[in-house]
Design an enzyme around this catalytic site. Structure first.
Site, mmCIF file in Angstrom:
data_model
loop_
_atom_site.group_PDB
_atom_site.id
_atom_site.type_symbol
_atom_site.label_atom_id
_atom_site.label_comp_id
_atom_site.label_asym_id
_atom_site.label_seq_id
_atom_site.Cartn_x
_atom_site.Cartn_y
_atom_site.Cartn_z
ATOM 1 N N ILE A 1 1.456 -5.515 3.218
ATOM 2 C CA ILE A 1 0.351 -6.239 3.923
ATOM 3 C C ILE A 1 0.614 -7.609 3.619
ATOM 4 C CG2 ILE A 1 -1.918 -6.918 3.373
ATOM 5 C CD1 ILE A 1 -1.954 -4.057 4.216
ATOM 6 N N ASP B 1 -9.124 9.163 4.503
ATOM 7 C CA ASP B 1 -8.577 8.659 3.381
ATOM 8 C C ASP B 1 -9.666 7.861 2.542
ATOM 9 O OD1 ASP B 1 -7.003 8.379 1.116
ATOM 10 O OD2 ASP B 1 -5.814 6.651 2.156
ATOM 11 N N GLY C 1 0.767 -1.269 0.079
ATOM 12 C CA GLY C 1 0.018 -0.106 -0.089
ATOM 13 C C GLY C 1 0.812 1.175 -0.198
ATOM 14 N N ALA C 2 0.089 2.361 0.166
ATOM 15 C CA ALA C 2 1.035 3.749 0.152
ATOM 16 C C ALA C 2 1.902 3.877 1.388
ATOM 17 C CB ALA C 2 -0.015 4.785 0.080
ATOM 18 N N GLU C 3 1.529 3.453 2.552
ATOM 19 C CA GLU C 3 2.286 3.373 3.512
ATOM 20 C C GLU C 3 2.487 2.220 4.411
ATOM 21 O OE1 GLU C 3 0.292 4.639 7.429
ATOM 22 O OE2 GLU C 3 -0.050 6.261 6.208
HETATM 23 N N1 LIG Z 1 -8.348 -6.685 5.988
HETATM 24 C C1 LIG Z 1 -7.932 -6.772 4.623
HETATM 25 N N2 LIG Z 1 -8.438 -7.979 3.918
HETATM 26 C C2 LIG Z 1 -8.240 -7.885 2.539
HETATM 27 N N3 LIG Z 1 -7.300 -6.920 1.911
HETATM 28 C C3 LIG Z 1 -7.026 -5.949 2.725
HETATM 29 C C4 LIG Z 1 -7.153 -5.835 3.887
HETATM 30 N N4 LIG Z 1 -6.607 -4.781 4.415
HETATM 31 C C5 LIG Z 1 -5.898 -4.314 3.451
HETATM 32 N N5 LIG Z 1 -6.055 -5.006 2.378
HETATM 33 C C6 LIG Z 1 -5.793 -4.717 1.073
HETATM 34 O O1 LIG Z 1 -4.526 -3.930 1.188
HETATM 35 C C7 LIG Z 1 -4.708 -2.692 0.575
HETATM 36 C C8 LIG Z 1 -3.637 -1.737 1.186
HETATM 37 O O2 LIG Z 1 -4.125 -1.578 2.735
HETATM 38 P P1 LIG Z 1 -4.719 -0.272 3.263
HETATM 39 O O3 LIG Z 1 -4.869 -0.714 4.600
HETATM 40 O O4 LIG Z 1 -5.253 0.401 2.422
HETATM 41 O O5 LIG Z 1 -2.982 0.101 3.495
HETATM 42 P P2 LIG Z 1 -2.497 1.730 2.900
HETATM 43 O O6 LIG Z 1 -2.453 2.661 4.087
HETATM 44 O O7 LIG Z 1 -0.894 1.373 2.595
HETATM 45 O O8 LIG Z 1 -3.068 2.035 1.596
HETATM 46 C C9 LIG Z 1 -5.964 -2.432 0.696
HETATM 47 O O9 LIG Z 1 -6.265 -1.437 -0.585
HETATM 48 C C10 LIG Z 1 -6.619 -3.848 0.321
HETATM 49 O O10 LIG Z 1 -6.602 -3.987 -0.965
HETATM 50 MG MG LIG Z 2 -5.190 2.202 1.535
#
Ligand SMILES: Nc1ncnc2c1ncn2[C@@H]1O[C@H](COP(=O)(O)OP(=O)(O)O)[C@@H](O)[C@H]1O
Ligand SMILES: [Mg+2]
Length: 207
Positions: free
Chosen positions: A12, A121, A7-9
């Site tokens: 996962i 966001d 992700g951006a920051e």
């Molecule tokens: N609990 C989850 N289950 C499935 N996919 C997830 C989950 N959390 C995050 N993701 C996937 O990972 C991506 C990045 O997570 P996110 O929380 O948005 O982090 P960031 O702050 O880096 O954008 C999400 O857009 C989604 O596609």
């Molecule tokens: Mg995100």
């Protein structure tokens, strides 16, 4: 372990605990920031995200349940949502299903705003749709409590801007769906938030 998504920051990972799939969201160090500031920022966001994922659930917003949080390593373990980002699905959906999902996105934002929480966001990458067309909200590291009308207006403005930059050909339908869903729960309070959103947009034009 191989990253499952970047992700951006955050990075996962998808793994298992007690035979159930879980997601680990890890905020790695950023080498270009001063160490103390970076650590503080990552911890604050991790802690905020953990609390807000749970608080948003209390307000009725579907979010993955948090299993544990480790502030030393800036990691959150949460339920794995078997789904895809609304951002990636929008182009493949029928007009009516897309409208329905945007309506529910708007309702989720309204549930938060009614509880004086802003998401911070609210883009379509942070909305996940599972195999049963259920909607889930993620990414609460920038969420805030005690939200003012201005903060709610900014949240709506961010949605508007995200739709026009990532979904330029469907943005009108999508925005209409979001605003209708928002309105369905907030009535006249929604009008106040909409007019604030418009004035924030107007201000933006001159910057
Ligand atoms: N609990 C989850 N289950 C499935 N996919 C997830 C989950 N959390 C995050 N993701 C996937 O990972 C991506 C990045 O997570 P996110 O929380 O948005 O982090 P960031 O702050 O880096 O954008 C999400 O857009 C989604 O596609
Ligand atoms: Mg995100």
């Amino acid at each position: 372990m191989e990253p499952w998504a970047i992700g951006a920051e955050s990075t996962i990972f998808k793994t298992e605990q007690w035979g159930r799939p879980i997601i680990l969201k890890w905020r790695p160090e950023k080498p270009y920031l001063l160490k103390e500031i970076d650590e503080q920022l990552r911890r604050t966001r991790t802690s905020r995200e953990c609390k807000m994922l749970t608080y948003a659930r209390l307000l009725g917003v579907p979010t993955p349940a948090v299993h544990w949080t480790n502030l030393a390593s800036c990691t959150i373990a949460m339920d794995y949502i078997e789904g895809r980002q609304l951002k990636l699905m929008a182009g493949t959906l029928s007009r009516s299903l897309l409208h329905e999902l945007c309506y529910r996105f708007g309702q989720s934002i309204a549930l938060m705003h009614r509880g004086n929480v802003v998401h911070g966001d609210p883009t379509t990458s942070n909305v996940l749709i599972d195999g049963k067309s259920r909607l889930w909200m993620v990414d609460f590291g920038l969420a805030e409590w005690n939200a003012t009308l201005e903060m709610k207006g900014v949240d709506l403005h961010l949605i508007h801007r995200a739709l026009e930059t990532t979904h330029w050909d469907q943005q009108e339908d999508m925005l209409a769906g979001v605003l209708e869903g928002y309105m369905s729960l907030l009535g006249s309070d929604a009008e106040l938030a909409f007019s604030r959103m418009k004035s924030i947009r107007e201000r933006g034009r001159y910057h």
